[in-house]
Write a protein that holds these residues in place. Structure first.
Motif, PDB file in Angstrom:
ATOM      1  N   PHE B  34       0.845  -1.184   0.000  1.00 17.65           N
ATOM      2  CA  PHE B  34       0.000   0.000   0.000  1.00 17.65           C
ATOM      3  C   PHE B  34       0.888   1.244   0.000  1.00 17.65           C
ATOM      4  O   PHE B  34       1.943   1.268   0.633  1.00 17.65           O
ATOM      5  N   TRP B  35       0.420   2.258  -0.687  1.00 18.32           N
ATOM      6  CA  TRP B  35       1.134   3.543  -0.699  1.00 18.32           C
ATOM      7  C   TRP B  35       0.242   4.629  -0.106  1.00 18.32           C
ATOM      8  O   TRP B  35      -0.932   4.753  -0.479  1.00 18.32           O
ATOM      9  N   TYR B  36       0.834   5.388   0.829  1.00 20.00           N
ATOM     10  CA  TYR B  36       0.123   6.466   1.502  1.00 20.00           C
ATOM     11  C   TYR B  36       0.884   7.773   1.288  1.00 20.00           C
ATOM     12  O   TYR B  36       2.090   7.790   1.087  1.00 20.00           O
ATOM     13  N   ARG B  37       0.147   8.866   1.425  1.00 16.90           N
ATOM     14  CA  ARG B  37       0.764  10.184   1.373  1.00 16.90           C
ATOM     15  C   ARG B  37       0.321  10.919   2.639  1.00 16.90           C
ATOM     16  O   ARG B  37      -0.835  10.802   3.068  1.00 16.90           O
ATOM     17  N   GLN B  38       1.242  11.669   3.195  1.00 17.91           N
ATOM     18  CA  GLN B  38       0.934  12.403   4.423  1.00 17.91           C
ATOM     19  C   GLN B  38       1.476  13.811   4.307  1.00 17.91           C
ATOM     20  O   GLN B  38       2.689  14.011   4.201  1.00 17.91           O
ATOM     21  N   SER B  89       5.023  17.756  -3.007  1.00 16.12           N
ATOM     22  CA  SER B  89       5.902  17.634  -1.837  1.00 16.12           C
ATOM     23  C   SER B  89       5.098  17.054  -0.678  1.00 16.12           C
ATOM     24  O   SER B  89       4.042  17.569  -0.318  1.00 16.12           O
ATOM     25  N   SER B  90       5.610  15.992  -0.115  1.00 18.76           N
ATOM     26  CA  SER B  90       4.856  15.285   0.919  1.00 18.76           C
ATOM     27  C   SER B  90       5.725  14.189   1.513  1.00 18.76           C
ATOM     28  O   SER B  90       6.864  13.975   1.084  1.00 18.76           O
ATOM     29  N   PHE B  91       5.177  13.505   2.490  1.00 18.56           N
ATOM     30  CA  PHE B  91       5.814  12.338   3.086  1.00 18.56           C
ATOM     31  C   PHE B  91       5.095  11.119   2.528  1.00 18.56           C
ATOM     32  O   PHE B  91       3.874  10.987   2.681  1.00 18.56           O
ATOM     33  N   TYR B  92       5.828  10.258   1.824  1.00 17.78           N
ATOM     34  CA  TYR B  92       5.226   9.083   1.200  1.00 17.78           C
ATOM     35  C   TYR B  92       5.617   7.844   2.005  1.00 17.78           C
ATOM     36  O   TYR B  92       6.799   7.594   2.250  1.00 17.78           O
ATOM     37  N   ILE B  93       4.620   7.080   2.393  1.00 20.25           N
ATOM     38  CA  ILE B  93       4.852   5.908   3.247  1.00 20.25           C
ATOM     39  C   ILE B  93       4.265   4.682   2.570  1.00 20.25           C
ATOM     40  O   ILE B  93       3.135   4.722   2.063  1.00 20.25           O
ATOM     41  N   CYS B  94       5.023   3.601   2.577  1.00 20.33           N
ATOM     42  CA  CYS B  94       4.484   2.351   2.047  1.00 20.33           C
ATOM     43  C   CYS B  94       4.257   1.376   3.190  1.00 20.33           C
ATOM     44  O   CYS B  94       4.818   1.521   4.286  1.00 20.33           O
ATOM     45  N   SER B  95       3.406   0.408   2.940  1.00 19.79           N
ATOM     46  CA  SER B  95       3.228  -0.689   3.896  1.00 19.79           C
ATOM     47  C   SER B  95       3.080  -1.978   3.107  1.00 19.79           C
ATOM     48  O   SER B  95       2.780  -1.950   1.905  1.00 19.79           O
ATOM     49  N   ALA B  96       3.314  -3.086   3.776  1.00 17.81           N
ATOM     50  CA  ALA B  96       3.288  -4.370   3.096  1.00 17.81           C
ATOM     51  C   ALA B  96       2.624  -5.418   3.964  1.00 17.81           C
ATOM     52  O   ALA B  96       2.706  -5.374   5.198  1.00 17.81           O
TER      53      ALA B  96
END
Lengths: 112, 116
Positions: B34-38, B89-96
């Motif tokens: 999963f890809w998230y943006r914060q 511009s952002s903080f991109y976080i992945c999860s698995a």
């Protein structure tokens, strides 16, 4: 769209006090999870509570879940300065999509 | 176990360039990533879900041609921000998640993207 709402948005307490954060959601869930995030860092998984559970403990953390009210609470007892962080609830929606929908988060400051 | 890494941890690029972010599961096979943006002082917003070997599923409002996701192996997913602009511009976080760990998501440490 975001599923959950959390309150308070910000909380400031003294070391040793308890901190309570609340999370509400809108649709049925498989489970609800709580995460911690230190400023500018990744997420740390704290605890998962399933939809058929009402309360769960892990160390100084206590989580409750009320599916009839679609709400959960996270209690941190005997807080420490190191607990200063943002706390998010995330819901795993019914339907087994595997997607997590995050709440708005609560920023906790624990003063030494 | 269940460690997820991201690379780079931060990147600064010029407007109009493309940036690739890698997400790796180090000790388990991730069938789903999963890809998230914060954005600053905000929560995580799910951008897309990718299953190994198939096309990603994007959330409403996320441009699939702008945020290219590739999940070619069970341990690697990439997010490419094409023609980046300052608003990206952002903080991109992945999860698995995957295997016997299918019921939980394990998060990477995030990538801070700054577009000048």
């Amino acid at each position: 769209s975001q599923q959950g709402e959390e309150d308070p948005q910000a909380l400031s307490i003294q070391e040793g006090e308890n901190a309570t954060m609340n999370c509400s959601y809108k649709t049925s869930i498989n489970n609800l999870q709580w995460y911690r995030q230190n400023s500018g860092r990744g997420l740390v998984h704290l605890i998962l509570i399933r939809s058929n559970e009402r309360e769960k403990h892990s160390g100084r953390l206590r989580v409750t879940l009320d599916t009839s009210k679609k709400s959960s609470s996270l209690l941190i007892t005997a807080s420490r300065a190191a607990d200063t962080a943002s706390y998010f609830c995330a819901t795993d929606l019914t339907g087994n999509t595997g997607k997590l929908i995050f709440g708005q988060g609560t920023t906790l400051q624990v003063k030494p | 176990g269940a460690v997820v890494s991201q690379h780079p941890s931060w990147v600064i690029c010029k407007s109009g360039t493309s940036v690739k972010i890698e997400c790796r599961s180090l000790d388990f096979q991730a069938t789903t990533m999963f890809w998230y943006r914060q954005f600053p002082k905000q929560s995580l917003m799910l951008m897309a879900t990718s299953n190994e070997g198939s096309k990603a599923t994007y959330e409403q409002g996320v441009e699939k041609d702008k945020f290219l996701i590739n999940h070619a192996s069970l341990t690697l997913s990439t997010l490419t921000v094409t023609s980046a602009h300052p608003e990206d511009s952002s903080f991109y976080i992945c999860s698995a998640s995957g295997g016997r760990l299918y019921n939980e998501q394990f998060f990477g440490p995030g990538t801070r993207l700054t577009v000048l």
